[in-house]
Design a protein around this motif. Structure first.
Motif, PDB file in Angstrom:
ATOM      1  N   SER A  40      -1.505 120.052 -48.417  1.00  0.00           N
ATOM      2  CA  SER A  40      -0.317 119.692 -47.635  1.00  0.00           C
ATOM      3  C   SER A  40       0.848 120.606 -48.009  1.00  0.00           C
ATOM      4  O   SER A  40       0.937 121.073 -49.153  1.00  0.00           O
ATOM      5  N   GLU A  42       3.745 119.654 -48.549  1.00  0.00           N
ATOM      6  CA  GLU A  42       4.466 118.941 -49.609  1.00  0.00           C
ATOM      7  C   GLU A  42       3.856 119.239 -50.976  1.00  0.00           C
ATOM      8  O   GLU A  42       4.573 119.449 -51.956  1.00  0.00           O
ATOM      9  N   THR A  43       2.537 119.294 -51.045  1.00  0.00           N
ATOM     10  CA  THR A  43       1.876 119.629 -52.304  1.00  0.00           C
ATOM     11  C   THR A  43       2.245 121.034 -52.748  1.00  0.00           C
ATOM     12  O   THR A  43       2.587 121.260 -53.910  1.00  0.00           O
ATOM     13  N   ARG A  45       4.891 122.736 -51.935  1.00  0.00           N
ATOM     14  CA  ARG A  45       6.310 122.734 -52.317  1.00  0.00           C
ATOM     15  C   ARG A  45       6.483 122.189 -53.733  1.00  0.00           C
ATOM     16  O   ARG A  45       7.214 122.758 -54.556  1.00  0.00           O
ATOM     17  N   LYS A  46       5.782 121.099 -54.039  1.00  0.00           N
ATOM     18  CA  LYS A  46       5.899 120.500 -55.369  1.00  0.00           C
ATOM     19  C   LYS A  46       5.353 121.428 -56.450  1.00  0.00           C
ATOM     20  O   LYS A  46       5.910 121.512 -57.545  1.00  0.00           O
ATOM     21  N   ARG A  51       7.320 120.620 -59.817  1.00  0.00           N
ATOM     22  CA  ARG A  51       7.243 119.152 -59.878  1.00  0.00           C
ATOM     23  C   ARG A  51       5.819 118.670 -60.129  1.00  0.00           C
ATOM     24  O   ARG A  51       5.629 117.567 -60.625  1.00  0.00           O
TER      25      ARG A  51
END
Length: 91
Positions: A40, A42-43, A45-46, A51
């Motif tokens: 994803s 989001e993954t 990005r983290k 993060r």
């Protein structure tokens, strides 16, 4: 399952991984890279922001393949082998 807190060295290694992936991505859109690696956005990005300091190996391997990074080179940079830290740890 209880997850133990990350050590400072794990956090630092995660930050180096994120920075390396971000540099390798260059101008490519995050969405394109994430979809090509089947993770994803989001993954990704983290991971890039540190993060997620200890992403799963299949995730790292997929991102490395999409970004044209060898796992050996990736590990050498992320583990600190290029600046001699890994040699100190190994001894």
């Amino acid at each position: 399952m209880v997850r133990l807190p990350l050590t400072p060295s794990e956090i630092e290694r995660g930050q180096r991984l994120g920075a390396l992936l971000r540099r390798a991505r260059g101008d490519r859109p995050m969405l394109d890279v994430a979809l090509a690696a089947r993770v994803s956005p989001e993954t990704l990005r983290k991971i890039e922001t540190g993060r997620v300091a200890t992403p799963a190996f299949p995730t790292v391997a997929a991102l490395a393949e999409v970004l044209g990074l060898s796992l050996d080179e990736l590990w050498a940079e992320v583990s600190g082998a290029r600046d001699g830290k890994a040699a100190e740890i190994a001894s």
